[in-house]
Write a protein that holds these residues in place. Structure first.
Motif, PDB file in Angstrom:
ATOM      1  N   PRO A 277       3.886  58.832  79.410  1.00  0.00           N
ATOM      2  CA  PRO A 277       3.365  57.985  78.188  1.00  0.00           C
ATOM      3  C   PRO A 277       3.384  58.862  76.889  1.00  0.00           C
ATOM      4  N   GLU A 278       2.857  60.082  77.003  1.00  0.00           N
ATOM      5  CA  GLU A 278       2.810  60.810  75.705  1.00  0.00           C
ATOM      6  C   GLU A 278       4.170  61.168  75.267  1.00  0.00           C
ATOM      7  N   ILE A 279       5.033  61.514  76.115  1.00  0.00           N
ATOM      8  CA  ILE A 279       6.631  61.499  75.417  1.00  0.00           C
ATOM      9  C   ILE A 279       6.848  60.318  74.947  1.00  0.00           C
ATOM     10  N   ARG A 280       6.784  59.239  75.469  1.00  0.00           N
ATOM     11  CA  ARG A 280       7.170  57.917  74.992  1.00  0.00           C
ATOM     12  C   ARG A 280       6.659  57.703  73.557  1.00  0.00           C
ATOM     13  N   VAL A 281       5.422  57.878  73.409  1.00  0.00           N
ATOM     14  CA  VAL A 281       4.670  57.760  72.100  1.00  0.00           C
ATOM     15  C   VAL A 281       5.310  58.909  71.139  1.00  0.00           C
ATOM     16  N   GLU A 282       5.576  60.005  71.382  1.00  0.00           N
ATOM     17  CA  GLU A 282       6.159  61.009  70.711  1.00  0.00           C
ATOM     18  C   GLU A 282       7.635  60.587  70.014  1.00  0.00           C
ATOM     19  N   LEU A 283       8.375  60.114  71.033  1.00  0.00           N
ATOM     20  CA  LEU A 283      10.053  59.624  70.751  1.00  0.00           C
ATOM     21  C   LEU A 283       9.870  58.434  70.156  1.00  0.00           C
ATOM     22  N   PHE A 284       9.343  57.398  70.556  1.00  0.00           N
ATOM     23  CA  PHE A 284       9.161  56.105  69.919  1.00  0.00           C
ATOM     24  C   PHE A 284       8.012  55.252  69.061  1.00  0.00           C
ATOM     25  N   GLY A 285       7.074  56.385  69.132  1.00  0.00           N
ATOM     26  CA  GLY A 285       5.963  55.710  68.372  1.00  0.00           C
ATOM     27  C   GLY A 285       5.044  55.032  69.279  1.00  0.00           C
ATOM     28  N   ALA A 286       3.853  54.788  68.962  1.00  0.00           N
ATOM     29  CA  ALA A 286       2.916  53.833  69.604  1.00  0.00           C
ATOM     30  C   ALA A 286       3.513  52.239  69.838  1.00  0.00           C
ATOM     31  N   ASN A 287       3.338  51.798  70.699  1.00  0.00           N
ATOM     32  CA  ASN A 287       3.768  50.193  70.944  1.00  0.00           C
ATOM     33  C   ASN A 287       2.463  49.391  70.939  1.00  0.00           C
ATOM     34  N   GLN A 288       2.231  48.631  69.941  1.00  0.00           N
ATOM     35  CA  GLN A 288       0.924  47.718  70.033  1.00  0.00           C
ATOM     36  C   GLN A 288       1.072  46.532  71.182  1.00  0.00           C
ATOM     37  N   ASN A 289       2.238  46.623  71.743  1.00  0.00           N
ATOM     38  CA  ASN A 289       2.169  45.365  72.774  1.00  0.00           C
ATOM     39  C   ASN A 289       1.908  45.875  74.002  1.00  0.00           C
ATOM     40  N   ARG A 290       2.112  47.334  74.195  1.00  0.00           N
ATOM     41  CA  ARG A 290       1.821  48.053  75.560  1.00  0.00           C
ATOM     42  C   ARG A 290       0.270  47.876  76.011  1.00  0.00           C
ATOM     43  N   LYS A 291       0.011  47.310  77.100  1.00  0.00           N
ATOM     44  CA  LYS A 291      -1.276  47.345  77.534  1.00  0.00           C
ATOM     45  C   LYS A 291      -1.446  48.398  78.529  1.00  0.00           C
ATOM     46  N   PHE A 292      -0.634  48.731  79.242  1.00  0.00           N
ATOM     47  CA  PHE A 292      -0.744  50.077  80.243  1.00  0.00           C
ATOM     48  C   PHE A 292      -0.087  51.236  79.703  1.00  0.00           C
ATOM     49  N   MET A 293      -0.470  52.429  79.761  1.00  0.00           N
ATOM     50  CA  MET A 293       0.112  53.529  79.382  1.00  0.00           C
ATOM     51  C   MET A 293       0.656  54.545  80.268  1.00  0.00           C
ATOM     52  N   ASP A 294       1.081  53.917  81.294  1.00  0.00           N
ATOM     53  CA  ASP A 294       1.836  54.831  82.569  1.00  0.00           C
ATOM     54  C   ASP A 294       3.199  54.809  82.335  1.00  0.00           C
TER      55      ASP A 294
END
Length: 196
Positions: free
Chosen positions: A179-196
């Motif tokens: 989840p942290e890698i995803r946020v770093e690469l693509f930015g935070a997704n407002q539509n995502r409810k679960f961060m796994d």
């Protein structure tokens, strides 16, 4: 005796030539002195800069030497930690199994290290769990040489396995960090409810 115009002209030319020669000699003298002072100043500046450069590189050499010492110290600490890690991996495997008999698989080149760690860890396990444990090292089936280190602990019949290899730990860590890698690469997704 009166001088004729030709004699006066001759004498004036002679005096002009003398003055010009004196001026040329004086100019050469001033030029030579300026050249000498220039060379002295240039030599002083070159020497000053040479000293600064030597000091700079001595400082860099000391920094490199310091970094080399730090790197060697870190490598020694990593080696010590590897020994402690093997012991910790083993005890963790013992606790997760809670079986009276366990089998350990390791790399062929780590057998001596693992045997030493087993002897040190059995008393720790017995004291903590208040149970006996029988540990054997599988000398017929070793971990792949591609494995960087660690152990796999099996129960007596081999149906339960606890993998404490570096690769299995890295894989687990990668899944946890996704989840942290995803946020770093693509930015935070407002539509995502679960961060796994």
């Amino acid at each position: 005796m009166a001088l004729s115009d030709a004699d006066v002209q001759k004498q004036i030319k002679h005096m002009m030539a003398f003055i010009e020669q004196e001026a040329n000699e004086k100019a050469e003298e001033v030029e030579a002195k300026a050249e000498e002072e220039f060379n002295i100043e240039k030599g002083r500046l070159v020497q000053t800069q040479r000293v600064k450069i030597m000091e700079y590189y001595e400082k860099k050499e000391k920094q490199i030497e310091q970094q080399k010492k730090i790197r060697m110290s870190n490598l020694m600490n990593q080696a010590r930690l590897k020994v402690l890690k093997t012991r910790d991996d083993m005890v963790t495997g013992f606790y997760q199994q809670l079986e009276p008999k366990v089998i350990i698989r390791c790399r062929k080149e780590d057998v001596a290290l693992v045997e030493g760690a087993v002897q040190k860890n059995i008393p720790i396990y017995k004291e903590t769990v208040k149970r006996n444990i029988e540990v054997s090292i599988d000398k017929d089936n070793f971990l792949s040489p591609d494995v960087s280190g660690g152990v796999e602990v099996y129960n007596a019949n081999g149906k339960i396995k606890v993998s404490n290899t570096l690769e299995s730990r890295l894989e687990l860590l990668a899944q946890q960090m996704m989840p942290e890698i995803r946020v770093e690469l693509f930015g935070a997704n407002q539509n995502r409810k679960f961060m796994d």
